[in-house]
Scaffold this active site. Structure first.
Site, PDB file in Angstrom:
ATOM      1  N   SER A 212       0.851  -1.180   0.000  1.00 47.65           N
ATOM      2  CA  SER A 212       0.000   0.000   0.000  1.00 47.65           C
ATOM      3  C   SER A 212       0.885   1.228   0.000  1.00 47.65           C
ATOM      4  CB  SER A 212      -0.882   0.014   1.253  1.00 47.65           C
ATOM      5  OG  SER A 212      -1.591   1.227   1.379  1.00 47.65           O
TER       6      SER A 212
ATOM      7  N   TYR B 205      -2.572  -0.504  10.355  1.00 49.09           N
ATOM      8  CA  TYR B 205      -2.616  -0.855   8.932  1.00 49.09           C
ATOM      9  C   TYR B 205      -1.316  -0.440   8.242  1.00 49.09           C
ATOM     10  CZ  TYR B 205      -4.040  -0.915   4.039  1.00 49.09           C
ATOM     11  OH  TYR B 205      -4.098  -1.159   2.690  1.00 49.09           O
TER      12      TYR B 205
END
Length: 169
Positions: free
Chosen positions: A53, A66
């Site tokens: 990501s 995250y």
């Protein structure tokens, strides 16, 4: 392609610990396990595409855990790539930006969105095909779009303490 991932948004101290641990289990342990299980069957010319990501580039407030799990995956890919070079297996870390997927449903309408309301949306189909093409060319990573590529560069040259302040806005 390893594409496991879940996100829990919000302040860490307000988040349910169970959901934070589950996120670590899926994002880190799940991807690690799938890769390990598949490696014995991979031959020269094989590719491992790992969905990381842009959150891996620097910590993100309200996405703290995250971001940390995706940073793990980015580093895992870098190391694994070196280990697997002698076998002729390429490892490519894919760094998508904001995508309109099930994982992000309603996220832009929460109180912890910050700059995400202004991020350009990544085309999922285009990301998949361009990521695969990059991996086939032997690339170590792929990030789609000039905005996210520029962010990656900034995260490399600026202190993360500065970047965190902007991503918290």
């Amino acid at each position: 392609m390893s594409n496991s991932g879940v996100v829990t948004r919000g302040n860490f101290d307000e988040a349910d610990l169970k959901s934070q641990i589950a996120m670590c289990d899926l994002n880190v342990k799940g991807s690690t396990a799938v890769t390990h299980l598949c490696l014995p069957y991979m031959k020269k010319g094989s590719i491992i595409l790992e969905t990381c990501s842009t959150s891996a580039f620097a910590p993100n407030p309200h996405l703290n855990v995250y971001s940390a799990t995706k940073a793990y995956l980015m580093n895992f890919c870098t190391g694994l790539r070196q280990e697997l070079k002698p076998r002729g297996i390429n490892v490519c870390a894919v760094h998508p930006g904001w995508m309109n997927t099930e994982m992000n449903v309603g996220a832009r309408n929460t109180s912890h969105t910050g700059v995400s309301n202004f991020l350009p949306e990544v085309n999922v189909k285009k990301l998949a095909s361009k990521s695969l093409a990059a991996a086939k060319k032997g690339k170590a990573s792929y990030t789609q779009g000039a905005f996210y590529e520029f962010y990656h560069l900034l995260a490399k040259v600026l202190p993360h303490t500065l970047i965190v302040k902007f991503s918290a806005m």
